[in-house]
Design a protein around this motif. Structure first.
Motif, mmCIF file in Angstrom:
data_model
loop_
_atom_site.group_PDB
_atom_site.id
_atom_site.type_symbol
_atom_site.label_atom_id
_atom_site.label_comp_id
_atom_site.label_asym_id
_atom_site.label_seq_id
_atom_site.Cartn_x
_atom_site.Cartn_y
_atom_site.Cartn_z
ATOM 1 N N PRO A 5 3.577 23.083 16.243
ATOM 2 C CA PRO A 5 5.044 23.145 16.153
ATOM 3 C C PRO A 5 5.713 23.703 17.403
ATOM 4 O O PRO A 5 6.946 23.654 17.517
ATOM 5 N N ASP A 6 4.927 24.223 18.335
ATOM 6 C CA ASP A 6 5.478 24.764 19.579
ATOM 7 C C ASP A 6 5.664 23.687 20.651
ATOM 8 O O ASP A 6 6.175 23.983 21.738
ATOM 9 N N VAL A 136 3.233 13.555 13.494
ATOM 10 C CA VAL A 136 4.661 13.508 13.779
ATOM 11 C C VAL A 136 5.331 12.612 12.749
ATOM 12 O O VAL A 136 4.889 11.480 12.505
ATOM 13 N N LEU A 137 6.391 13.099 12.141
ATOM 14 C CA LEU A 137 7.186 12.319 11.196
ATOM 15 C C LEU A 137 8.267 11.579 11.978
ATOM 16 O O LEU A 137 9.115 12.190 12.612
ATOM 17 N N VAL A 164 3.715 18.651 12.089
ATOM 18 C CA VAL A 164 4.123 19.696 13.026
ATOM 19 C C VAL A 164 5.318 19.297 13.886
ATOM 20 O O VAL A 164 5.857 20.122 14.625
ATOM 21 N N MET A 165 5.745 18.035 13.781
ATOM 22 C CA MET A 165 6.824 17.569 14.648
ATOM 23 C C MET A 165 7.645 16.500 13.945
ATOM 24 O O MET A 165 7.119 15.702 13.159
ATOM 25 N N ARG A 190 9.469 25.886 7.611
ATOM 26 C CA ARG A 190 8.580 26.522 8.577
ATOM 27 C C ARG A 190 8.829 25.969 9.975
ATOM 28 O O ARG A 190 9.552 24.976 10.144
ATOM 29 N N PRO A 191 8.238 26.582 11.010
ATOM 30 C CA PRO A 191 8.439 26.104 12.383
ATOM 31 C C PRO A 191 8.120 24.619 12.520
ATOM 32 O O PRO A 191 7.135 24.118 11.959
ATOM 33 N N LEU A 192 8.952 23.912 13.272
ATOM 34 C CA LEU A 192 8.816 22.465 13.428
ATOM 35 C C LEU A 192 9.360 22.059 14.796
ATOM 36 O O LEU A 192 10.486 22.394 15.142
ATOM 37 N N SER A 193 8.566 21.346 15.554
ATOM 38 C CA SER A 193 9.050 20.810 16.814
ATOM 39 C C SER A 193 9.948 19.610 16.521
ATOM 40 O O SER A 193 9.623 18.777 15.667
ATOM 41 N N ILE A 194 11.069 19.516 17.210
ATOM 42 C CA ILE A 194 11.958 18.367 17.070
ATOM 43 C C ILE A 194 12.155 17.731 18.434
ATOM 44 O O ILE A 194 12.726 18.343 19.345
#
Length: 317
Positions: A5-6, A136-137, A164-165, A190-194
Motif C-alpha cells: 500500500p506504500d 490492484v483493483l 493493496v492498490m 486500511r492503507p491503500l495506494s491510489i
C-alpha cells in the motif's frame, strides 16, 4: 519486491510493441522498459487495456509479461491478468509472480451490476489466484461499465487484504478520491495506494485530492513523473504549468478508438518503439490525424523541449 500500500510515483502503462506483421517486437519491449527506467518511473504495468492483452494468446501473454519483468530490474512490474475465466487468470498471475512481478491487476467484467455481484467477483478472483499475490483493483467505469462506489471499493479492500492498490479511472472522480481518503482518516479503510489513469487527464487535481501518483499510458511518461514530483513537493503552479502545456495532446490522445494509435505513433517518433503497428483489429491514424499530432507536438516543444522530435531526429542523423 512485492507491491504494498506504500507504492507511489509513476507506473507507466506499457503498450505491447508489435512488428507490422503482428509478431511481438521483443527488442522494442526491452527499449521501452529501459526508457521508463531512464525517465524515473517507479513501475510499469503491462497487459492492461492499452497493452492489447485480449489480442494475445495465453503463451504470448506470459512471454510478454516475463520479458518486461526480467528487463525491469529495479522497477516494479504489475501484470494485468483480467480474463473471462479464473483458470486463465490464475495461470498468468502465478507465472508472472514466479518471474518476479510485484503484483497483478484485476478489472471487473462488464457483466457485473449489483454491489453483491461486484464484491463477490473479487472474492472469487482472490480465491483463484491465491491471497499471497498483491493486486490492484481497476476502477474504470467509462470503459468497463461497472460502477463501484467508494463504499463498494472500501468493502472490497477490507474483505481482501491482498488488495493493496486502486487504479482510479472514474470520471468525474475527484470526489471519490477525497471520500476514500476520508475513510482512511476515520479508520474504516486500511492503507491503500491510489494511482490514477484516464490518460492523465485529471492528474493535476487528482494529486491534490490525495492520489499517490499516476498509472497511465500517456506518450510522455517523463511529464507524468515530473508532475507527480512537483505536486508532492508542494510546487503547485509549476506542476500545473507543465501539465497545462501537455493538456492539448493528452486530450487528443483520449479520443475513443484512436488513443492507442496516437500513443504508439508518438512513441515511435521518440525512437522508443520500432513500429506504431497494432495487432488486428486495430485503428490506424489517417494522414490528417498524424499532421494534427505533429502540430500539437510542435506547439508543445515551445515549452517542453522533449517534444521537439524533429530536432531530436536531426541530432540523431
Amino acid at each position: 519486491m512485492k507491491l504494498t500500500p506504500d507504492a507511489a510515483g509513476t507506473f507507466a502503462i506499457a503498450p505491447t510493441p508489435f512488428h507490422h506483421d503482428g509478431k511481438i517486437d521483443e527488442t522494442s519491449i526491452d527499449r521501452l522498459t529501459d526508457f521508463y527506467a531512464e525517465v524515473g518511473c517507479e513501475g510499469v504495468t503491462v497487459l492492461g487495456i492499452l497493452g492489447e492483452a485480449p489480442k494475445l494468446d495465453a503463451a504470448e501473454a506470459e512471454a510478454v509479461a516475463v520479458r518486461f519483468v526480467k528487463r525491469a530490474k529495479a522497477m516494479q512490474v504489475i501484470v494485468g491478468v483480467s480474463a473471462p475465466g479464473f483458470a486463465t487468470m490464475r495461470a498468468l498471475a502465478r507465472a508472472s509472480m514466479e518471474a518476479g512481478a510485484a503484483g497483478v491487476m484485476i478489472a471487473p467484467p462488464p457483466s457485473l451490476r449489483t454491489d453483491e455481484q461486484i464484491t463477490g467477483y473479487f472474492r472469487q478472483a482472490v480465491e483463484a489466484i491465491g491471497d499471497d499475490i498483491p493486486w490492484v483493483l481497476q476502477d474504470y467505469p467509462l470503459t468497463l461499465s461497472v460502477v463501484m462506489t467508494p463504499d463498494v471499493i472500501r468493502r472490497i479492500v477490507m474483505e481482501n487484504p491482498s488488495c493493496v492498490m486502486l487504479k482510479h479511472e472514474d470520471w468525474p472522480g475527484l470526489e471519490k478520491i477525497t471520500r476514500l481518503r476520508e475513510f482512511q482518516k476515520d479508520g474504516s479503510l486500511r492503507p491503500l495506494s491510489i494511482l490514477t489513469g484516464n490518460g492523465g487527464l485529471f492528474l493535476d487535481f487528482e494529486m491534490e485530492r490525495g492520489a499517490d501518483g499516476a498509472m497511465t499510458g500517456y506518450c510522455f511518461p517523463d511529464m507524468l513523473v515530473d508532475v507527480v514530483k512537483l505536486s508532492k513537493a508542494g510546487q503547485r503552479d509549476l506542476a500545473h504549468n507543465l501539465f497545462d502545456a501537455h493538456l492539448p495532446l493528452i486530450r487528443y490522445e483520449q479520443q475513443q478508438g484512436v488513443g492507442l494509435a496516437v500513443r504508439k505513433y508518438v512513441l515511435k517518433k521518440r525512437g522508443i518503439i520500432a513500429s506504431s503497428a497494432q495487432r488486428k483489429p486495430g485503428s490506424v491514424l489517417s494522414e490528417t490525424a498524424r499532421e494534427e499530432v505533429d502540430y500539437l507536438l510542435s506547439r508543445l516543444a515551445r515549452i517542453d523541449k522533449r517534444a521537439d522530435l524533429e530536432l531530436r531526429s536531426s541530432a540523431a542523423e
